[in-house]
Design a protein around this motif. Sequence first.
Motif, PDB file in Angstrom:
ATOM      1  N   GLN A  65       0.849  -1.197   0.000  1.00  0.00           N
ATOM      2  CA  GLN A  65       0.000   0.000   0.000  1.00  0.00           C
ATOM      3  C   GLN A  65       0.882   1.243   0.000  1.00  0.00           C
ATOM      4  OE1 GLN A  65      -3.763   0.273   2.275  1.00  0.00           O
ATOM      5  NE2 GLN A  65      -2.608   1.705   3.534  1.00  0.00           N
ATOM      6  N   ARG A  66       0.648   2.125  -0.946  1.00  0.00           N
ATOM      7  CA  ARG A  66       1.416   3.366  -1.070  1.00  0.00           C
ATOM      8  C   ARG A  66       0.571   4.505  -0.535  1.00  0.00           C
ATOM      9  NH1 ARG A  66       6.056   4.440  -2.950  1.00  0.00           N
ATOM     10  NH2 ARG A  66       6.541   6.283  -4.130  1.00  0.00           N
ATOM     11  N   PRO A  97      -3.042   8.150   7.375  1.00  0.00           N
ATOM     12  CA  PRO A  97      -2.374   8.244   6.076  1.00  0.00           C
ATOM     13  C   PRO A  97      -3.379   8.368   4.931  1.00  0.00           C
ATOM     14  CG  PRO A  97      -1.727   6.234   7.247  1.00  0.00           C
ATOM     15  CD  PRO A  97      -2.789   6.886   8.045  1.00  0.00           C
ATOM     16  N   VAL A  98      -2.951   8.999   3.863  1.00  0.00           N
ATOM     17  CA  VAL A  98      -3.789   9.148   2.662  1.00  0.00           C
ATOM     18  C   VAL A  98      -3.312   8.112   1.651  1.00  0.00           C
ATOM     19  CG1 VAL A  98      -4.464  10.672   0.782  1.00  0.00           C
ATOM     20  CG2 VAL A  98      -4.134  11.606   3.081  1.00  0.00           C
ATOM     21  N   VAL A  99      -4.118   7.065   1.453  1.00  0.00           N
ATOM     22  CA  VAL A  99      -3.748   5.979   0.552  1.00  0.00           C
ATOM     23  C   VAL A  99      -3.817   6.472  -0.888  1.00  0.00           C
ATOM     24  CG1 VAL A  99      -4.331   3.662  -0.268  1.00  0.00           C
ATOM     25  CG2 VAL A  99      -4.554   4.228   2.174  1.00  0.00           C
ATOM     26  N   GLN A 100      -2.745   6.245  -1.619  1.00  0.00           N
ATOM     27  CA  GLN A 100      -2.687   6.636  -3.020  1.00  0.00           C
ATOM     28  C   GLN A 100      -2.884   5.449  -3.942  1.00  0.00           C
ATOM     29  OE1 GLN A 100       1.046   8.734  -3.506  1.00  0.00           O
ATOM     30  NE2 GLN A 100      -0.102  10.629  -3.338  1.00  0.00           N
ATOM     31  N   ARG A 101      -2.349   4.301  -3.533  1.00  0.00           N
ATOM     32  CA  ARG A 101      -2.419   3.136  -4.413  1.00  0.00           C
ATOM     33  C   ARG A 101      -2.170   1.877  -3.603  1.00  0.00           C
ATOM     34  NH1 ARG A 101       1.861   2.592  -9.223  1.00  0.00           N
ATOM     35  NH2 ARG A 101       3.227   2.802  -7.460  1.00  0.00           N
ATOM     36  N   LYS A 102      -2.922   0.863  -3.895  1.00  0.00           N
ATOM     37  CA  LYS A 102      -2.723  -0.458  -3.293  1.00  0.00           C
ATOM     38  C   LYS A 102      -2.174  -1.359  -4.377  1.00  0.00           C
ATOM     39  CE  LYS A 102      -3.669  -3.852  -0.284  1.00  0.00           C
ATOM     40  NZ  LYS A 102      -2.884  -4.129   0.837  1.00  0.00           N
ATOM     41  N   LEU A 103      -0.942  -1.804  -4.217  1.00  0.00           N
ATOM     42  CA  LEU A 103      -0.321  -2.667  -5.205  1.00  0.00           C
ATOM     43  C   LEU A 103      -0.776  -4.102  -5.001  1.00  0.00           C
ATOM     44  CD1 LEU A 103       3.307  -1.262  -5.012  1.00  0.00           C
ATOM     45  CD2 LEU A 103       1.581  -0.756  -6.729  1.00  0.00           C
ATOM     46  N   PRO A 104      -0.951  -4.862  -6.069  1.00  0.00           N
ATOM     47  CA  PRO A 104      -1.341  -6.263  -5.898  1.00  0.00           C
ATOM     48  C   PRO A 104      -0.212  -7.049  -5.242  1.00  0.00           C
ATOM     49  CG  PRO A 104      -0.873  -5.789  -8.204  1.00  0.00           C
ATOM     50  CD  PRO A 104      -0.806  -4.494  -7.465  1.00  0.00           C
TER      51      PRO A 104
END
Length: 107
Positions: A65-66, A97-104
């Motif tokens: 998670q980014r 935190p502000v999630v920008q992207r969840k990587l698989p």
Amino acid sequence: VFGDEVVMAFVAPVAASFRTHHQTTPIERKRLFGFKRIGLAPGASATVAFTLRGHDLALTDAEGQRALHSGAVHVIFSRGHGQQLRARVAVDVGAAPVVQRKLPRWW
């Protein structure tokens, strides 16, 4: 003699300042977010500009998670030798935190 210079731009999170980042996830020391190569005549100088975006300041946790976290980051400009320019930037996104992207997850 005409020559080239490469200016590199890095972000270096100040690990102790990140309150919302999970304690077991390592925080990177330094990450390149941009570079520019410029040609210069002898004695010449030039102005180089970089754009620092939110994703350049985001951290990736062990789950892929980014997210942006509140804390401090050093922005460093370097030619790879000699003096570096360094500025401290405060990132404030509130308590969570502000999630920008969840990587698989592939592992």
